[in-house]
Design a protein around this motif. Structure first.
Motif, PDB file in Angstrom:
ATOM      1  N   VAL A 188       0.820  -1.207   0.000  1.00  0.00           N
ATOM      2  CA  VAL A 188       0.000   0.000   0.000  1.00  0.00           C
ATOM      3  C   VAL A 188       0.858   1.263   0.000  1.00  0.00           C
ATOM      4  O   VAL A 188       0.574   2.226  -0.729  1.00  0.00           O
ATOM      5  CB  VAL A 188      -0.952  -0.007   1.217  1.00  0.00           C
ATOM      6  CG1 VAL A 188      -1.703   1.327   1.311  1.00  0.00           C
ATOM      7  CG2 VAL A 188      -1.948  -1.150   1.103  1.00  0.00           C
ATOM      8  N   ASP A 189       1.923   1.273   0.785  1.00  0.00           N
ATOM      9  CA  ASP A 189       2.778   2.467   0.859  1.00  0.00           C
ATOM     10  C   ASP A 189       3.414   2.782  -0.489  1.00  0.00           C
ATOM     11  O   ASP A 189       3.501   3.955  -0.896  1.00  0.00           O
ATOM     12  CB  ASP A 189       3.875   2.264   1.911  1.00  0.00           C
ATOM     13  CG  ASP A 189       3.327   2.290   3.326  1.00  0.00           C
ATOM     14  OD1 ASP A 189       2.182   2.747   3.512  1.00  0.00           O
ATOM     15  OD2 ASP A 189       4.040   1.833   4.247  1.00  0.00           O
ATOM     16  N   LEU A 232       2.266   1.840  -3.492  1.00  0.00           N
ATOM     17  CA  LEU A 232       1.198   2.270  -4.394  1.00  0.00           C
ATOM     18  C   LEU A 232       0.859   3.737  -4.172  1.00  0.00           C
ATOM     19  O   LEU A 232       0.706   4.511  -5.126  1.00  0.00           O
ATOM     20  CB  LEU A 232      -0.055   1.421  -4.179  1.00  0.00           C
ATOM     21  CG  LEU A 232      -0.252   0.193  -5.062  1.00  0.00           C
ATOM     22  CD1 LEU A 232      -1.486  -0.569  -4.617  1.00  0.00           C
ATOM     23  CD2 LEU A 232      -0.374   0.578  -6.523  1.00  0.00           C
ATOM     24  N   GLU A 233       0.751   4.126  -2.916  1.00  0.00           N
ATOM     25  CA  GLU A 233       0.397   5.517  -2.613  1.00  0.00           C
ATOM     26  C   GLU A 233       1.507   6.472  -3.022  1.00  0.00           C
ATOM     27  O   GLU A 233       1.238   7.583  -3.500  1.00  0.00           O
ATOM     28  CB  GLU A 233       0.077   5.652  -1.125  1.00  0.00           C
ATOM     29  CG  GLU A 233      -1.246   4.983  -0.738  1.00  0.00           C
ATOM     30  CD  GLU A 233      -1.627   5.239   0.702  1.00  0.00           C
ATOM     31  OE1 GLU A 233      -0.763   5.718   1.472  1.00  0.00           O
ATOM     32  OE2 GLU A 233      -2.780   4.960   1.050  1.00  0.00           O
ATOM     33  N   ALA A 234       2.764   6.046  -2.860  1.00  0.00           N
ATOM     34  CA  ALA A 234       3.877   6.902  -3.282  1.00  0.00           C
ATOM     35  C   ALA A 234       3.861   7.096  -4.796  1.00  0.00           C
ATOM     36  O   ALA A 234       4.059   8.221  -5.296  1.00  0.00           O
ATOM     37  CB  ALA A 234       5.206   6.292  -2.841  1.00  0.00           C
ATOM     38  N   ARG A 271      -6.891   9.352  -8.424  1.00  0.00           N
ATOM     39  CA  ARG A 271      -6.434   8.197  -7.670  1.00  0.00           C
ATOM     40  C   ARG A 271      -6.475   7.001  -8.623  1.00  0.00           C
ATOM     41  O   ARG A 271      -7.077   7.068  -9.702  1.00  0.00           O
ATOM     42  CB  ARG A 271      -7.340   7.913  -6.452  1.00  0.00           C
ATOM     43  CG  ARG A 271      -7.486   9.063  -5.482  1.00  0.00           C
ATOM     44  CD  ARG A 271      -6.190   9.465  -4.829  1.00  0.00           C
ATOM     45  NE  ARG A 271      -5.612   8.418  -3.991  1.00  0.00           N
ATOM     46  CZ  ARG A 271      -5.893   8.247  -2.696  1.00  0.00           C
ATOM     47  NH1 ARG A 271      -6.749   9.061  -2.096  1.00  0.00           N
ATOM     48  NH2 ARG A 271      -5.290   7.293  -1.996  1.00  0.00           N
ATOM     49  N   GLU A 316       1.261   6.838  -6.762  1.00  0.00           N
ATOM     50  CA  GLU A 316       0.071   7.627  -7.061  1.00  0.00           C
ATOM     51  C   GLU A 316       0.306   9.118  -6.787  1.00  0.00           C
ATOM     52  O   GLU A 316      -0.067   9.981  -7.593  1.00  0.00           O
ATOM     53  CB  GLU A 316      -1.073   7.098  -6.189  1.00  0.00           C
ATOM     54  CG  GLU A 316      -2.450   7.621  -6.497  1.00  0.00           C
ATOM     55  CD  GLU A 316      -3.474   6.950  -5.598  1.00  0.00           C
ATOM     56  OE1 GLU A 316      -4.330   6.224  -6.114  1.00  0.00           O
ATOM     57  OE2 GLU A 316      -3.403   7.145  -4.366  1.00  0.00           O
ATOM     58  N   GLN A 317       0.953   9.415  -5.687  1.00  0.00           N
ATOM     59  CA  GLN A 317       1.158  10.807  -5.294  1.00  0.00           C
ATOM     60  C   GLN A 317       2.251  11.497  -6.102  1.00  0.00           C
ATOM     61  O   GLN A 317       2.233  12.723  -6.253  1.00  0.00           O
ATOM     62  CB  GLN A 317       1.505  10.870  -3.808  1.00  0.00           C
ATOM     63  CG  GLN A 317       0.343  10.492  -2.901  1.00  0.00           C
ATOM     64  CD  GLN A 317       0.756  10.313  -1.453  1.00  0.00           C
ATOM     65  OE1 GLN A 317       1.899  10.624  -1.089  1.00  0.00           O
ATOM     66  NE2 GLN A 317      -0.146   9.804  -0.629  1.00  0.00           N
TER      67      GLN A 317
END
Length: 356
Positions: free
Chosen positions: A176-177, A179-181, A316, A183-184
């Motif tokens: 998850v971390d 993926l979020e990095a 997102r 994405e951001q």
């Protein structure tokens, strides 16, 4: 009424290698991700008449499928043997011609809704292949297979395309971390230019078919860079992903005139000077969205590009693909549809007997 929601996509690696003119000789490789920007399709069955009504940027009302001007809607209806008595309304979060696969999102979403209407729900793979058959074989569009598959499957996805056209779909399972990095750190800026990708893709496709050395070698480079991008992301080396995107952009620009122009090059150089590590133009090129990978200076990059006249698209990732979000065909509507289908099938039987 049946409503489907189908995502747009963003290509991260391998763009262009999904065209038949290339993958039939070399195989294709795509890494892409679906976005939470959608094509919404509403399908309904009229009760009191047998008209076909289709609403998009234009509005059509005709008596038979053969009269429909919207090519994707017409061929989808033909594919499901629906000749009349249907209403189709489409609404999109993003306009067509911006390089995010809107046409295939429309077609996959419509096929999904029509399969539900005829009570024959389809798998994502079936939806993707049916859309590919309609666009590539029936309409003979000079496009590849990634848009249809990404619309159907969603997610962060690898498409491994064999020389015979078979597509192996592999989900990228990142923590998850990470993926979020990812994405951001990906930022999208709208250039305000809408273009028809057909001309660019026709030139690229024709060059690949005649084995043009520059185009074929550039696509081979793009495929190799795509596999490196996939490896870098899976290992958590996102900065390397950005650096590889910069190499990818140099290869992509060699594919065909029209992919870039002085204004796009100027914006790209400006972004590189203000924090972007790498990037590219969306889709076939020529307009649409500029995508950049940026880590430390995102605020500076955003302000600079905004001052240059570009608008950022916040997004997102989407992990569901084409989805039926509402299914409530009325009893009268269902009976009307069944009656039309029976009448259509009986007409085909009679026509076959009379010609025998």
């Amino acid at each position: 009424m049946i409503i489907t929601r189908t995502p747009f996509r963003l290509t991260l690696g391998g763009g262009g290698t999904d065209l038949p003119s290339f993958y039939r000789e070399h195989g294709g490789f795509i890494l892409a991700v679906a976005l939470d920007k959608y094509m919404f399709l509403s399908v309904n069955t009229p009760i009191l008449d047998d008209k076909i009504r289709i609403r998009y940027s234009q509005s059509e009302m005709v008596d038979h499928v053969d009269e429909v001007q919207h090519t994707l809607a017409r061929e989808a209806l033909r594919y499901l043997s629906i000749s009349n008595g249907i209403e189709i309304v489409s609404i999109a979060d993003i306009p067509a011609g911006t390089g995010l696969g809107s046409s295939s999102s429309y077609l996959v979403g419509l096929l999904n809704a029509l399969h539900v209407l005829v009570q024959d729900q389809a798998t994502p793979h079936r939806l993707a292949e049916e859309a590919c058959r309609i666009e590539l074989e029936i309409l003979k569009k000079p496009i590849g297979k990634q848009d249809q598959y990404m619309a159907a499957f969603g997610g962060l996805t690898v498409l491994d395309i064999a020389r015979d056209g078979d597509v192996k779909v592999v989900r990228s399972h990142l923590c998850v971390d990470l993926l979020e990095a990812l994405e951001q750190n990906i930022v999208l800026f709208y250039t305000h230019d809408i273009r028809d990708a057909t001309t660019i893709l026709q030139k690229q496709d024709a060059a690949a078919r005649r084995n043009d050395n520059i185009v074929v070698s550039s696509l081979c480079e793009i495929k190799d860079i795509g596999t490196e991008i996939c490896s870098a992301i899976s290992k958590g080396n996102l900065r390397q992903f950005g650096e590889l995107m910069d190499l990818h952009w140099e290869s992509k620009k060699r594919l065909c005139a029209g992919i870039t122009n002085p204004q796009i090059d100027s914006w790209y150089d400006l972004a590189k000077k203000n924090g972007a590590i790498g990037g590219k133009i969306s889709g076939a090129g020529g307009g649409g969205f500029l995508m950049f990978y940026c880590e430390e200076k995102k605020s500076q990059l955003r302000e600079t590009m905004r001052n240059a006249g570009l608008r950022e698209l916040n997004f997102r990732f989407d992990f569901e693909g084409s989805k039926v979000i509402f299914d409530a065909v009325s009893r009268d509507g269902r009976l009307a549809h069944i009656h039309r289908q029976n009448t259509h099938e009986n007409g085909l039987v009679l026509a076959a007997r009379s010609s025998a």
